[in-house]
Scaffold this active site. Sequence first.
Site, PDB file in Angstrom:
ATOM      1  N   ASP A  79      -2.796  -4.398  -9.484  1.00  0.00           N
ATOM      2  CA  ASP A  79      -2.168  -3.914  -8.359  1.00  0.00           C
ATOM      3  C   ASP A  79      -1.655  -2.255  -8.187  1.00  0.00           C
ATOM      4  O   ASP A  79      -0.922  -1.850  -7.526  1.00  0.00           O
ATOM      5  CB  ASP A  79      -0.999  -4.704  -7.886  1.00  0.00           C
ATOM      6  CG  ASP A  79      -0.103  -4.583  -8.820  1.00  0.00           C
ATOM      7  OD1 ASP A  79      -0.109  -4.302 -10.032  1.00  0.00           O
ATOM      8  OD2 ASP A  79       1.330  -4.703  -8.624  1.00  0.00           O
ATOM      9  N   GLU A  80      -2.021  -1.806  -9.250  1.00  0.00           N
ATOM     10  CA  GLU A  80      -1.912  -0.124  -9.278  1.00  0.00           C
ATOM     11  C   GLU A  80      -2.968   0.250  -9.898  1.00  0.00           C
ATOM     12  O   GLU A  80      -3.690   0.127 -10.676  1.00  0.00           O
ATOM     13  CB  GLU A  80      -0.585   0.001  -9.935  1.00  0.00           C
ATOM     14  CG  GLU A  80      -0.660  -0.547 -11.574  1.00  0.00           C
ATOM     15  CD  GLU A  80       0.972  -0.193 -12.331  1.00  0.00           C
ATOM     16  OE1 GLU A  80       1.124   1.019 -11.963  1.00  0.00           O
ATOM     17  OE2 GLU A  80       1.085  -1.030 -13.022  1.00  0.00           O
TER      18      GLU A  80
ATOM     19  N   ASP B 226       0.891   2.014  -5.884  1.00  0.00           N
ATOM     20  CA  ASP B 226       1.692   0.877  -6.372  1.00  0.00           C
ATOM     21  C   ASP B 226       1.703  -0.014  -5.276  1.00  0.00           C
ATOM     22  O   ASP B 226       2.562   0.203  -4.137  1.00  0.00           O
ATOM     23  CB  ASP B 226       2.882   1.141  -7.098  1.00  0.00           C
ATOM     24  CG  ASP B 226       3.453  -0.019  -8.119  1.00  0.00           C
ATOM     25  OD1 ASP B 226       2.715  -1.084  -8.091  1.00  0.00           O
ATOM     26  OD2 ASP B 226       4.552   0.327  -8.521  1.00  0.00           O
TER      27      ASP B 226
END
Length: 418
Positions: free
Chosen positions: A113-114, A17
């Site tokens: 973003d993860e 993350d």
Amino acid sequence: MSTLKPTGRRRVIFHIDMNSFYASVEMAFNPDLKGKPVAIAGNPEERKGIIVTSSYEARAKGVRTTMTVWQAKKLCPELIILKPNFERYRAASSEIFRMMSEITPLVQPVSIDEGYIDVTDVEGQGTPIEIARNLQKRILNELDLPCSIGIAPNKFLAKMGSDLKKPLGITIIRKRELPETLWSLPIDEMYGVGEKTAEKLKAIKIHTIKDLAEADVYELRQLLGINGERLINRANGIDNREVDPDAIFDFKSIGNSQTLPYDTTNLQEIHYLLDKLSEKVISRMKRKEVVGKSVQVMIRYHDRKTVTRSRKLDTYIDEKADLLPIAVELFEQHWNEQPIRLLGVTAQHLEDKRNVGEQLDLFTYEDAVKKETLKQTVNQLADKFGEDTFKALPNKVDNESNEFRTSFQKDFLDDFKK
């Protein structure tokens, strides 16, 4: 990409993350912003513009996502507010996922973003904690971006782990340690429990994750449907979902890889495997009715060193007769004649087949194709995660509008629906 079936070992899953991703990318691009309160907003000039994300310095002042610009400025007068630069964020995201895929092909992006990676069968790169530290350090050193990593036997616990220490945290969660690590947390902090669900759970005296873990399954099914049973399982550390590189979010490429039963330099065996891998890739492309304009080959040697090489094509392909010769040529050009442990073949830069034939067809069917793709996406996500996974996406995005999409996942989905 996909690999052999799991070996039966106890699974080791990472959830990566990125910390304050949009703001962190801006700080990496402009180091003068480091250490300062920074926020990204759709329209900084408008007081009603919405904060999308903010740096930890801004959060310390009370700035939060979905706040209006004027509210954020009231809390933090020195707040630096920037417009989003989507191309910059997408480029950074691509590099992050490339680094993950160099560890293993079992990578599943879930938003810009993860993502998850399954390192169960990764060998020669150290222990899981060493792999996590090396990945975290590489992303920080090469991209100047911080991330947190959760390590666990399943996706849910890995996700919870990555949330526990930010920024730059690495957290291991074991099922046997749930009473100490998770059960004391408020129900609101459990992944998968939104505001409305939390209200319903609190109404029946479920205030902590422990309360949920010990709740009556029948009562929860009556209250929340199948999601009630799913949440009880999660609270007890039960989550059998695999890390799926072919999930709906990842349809810009289709690939297969295979670990050989033994290291080899036998060209006959290697060509046979390239043939089989190409056949699987083409079969999946035809099933999804897509064509590709780039071919990539992955070579992993006996010492675990991994090389990926690709070639962009002048025309789209969707036949084995076209894919296989390119894969073989890429392999022969870049193989160093050392023993090989794994081979992979991937078709990249995919497009819907209906969009690349006659240009007239594109204009005729453009709207219908987009609607059908979105419908399929919604249905698959609903099957996998429940009916309320996300609200309907806007039909059109106006870059000049001050209505800014605050969901990373929606932004990421837009990339992969093109």
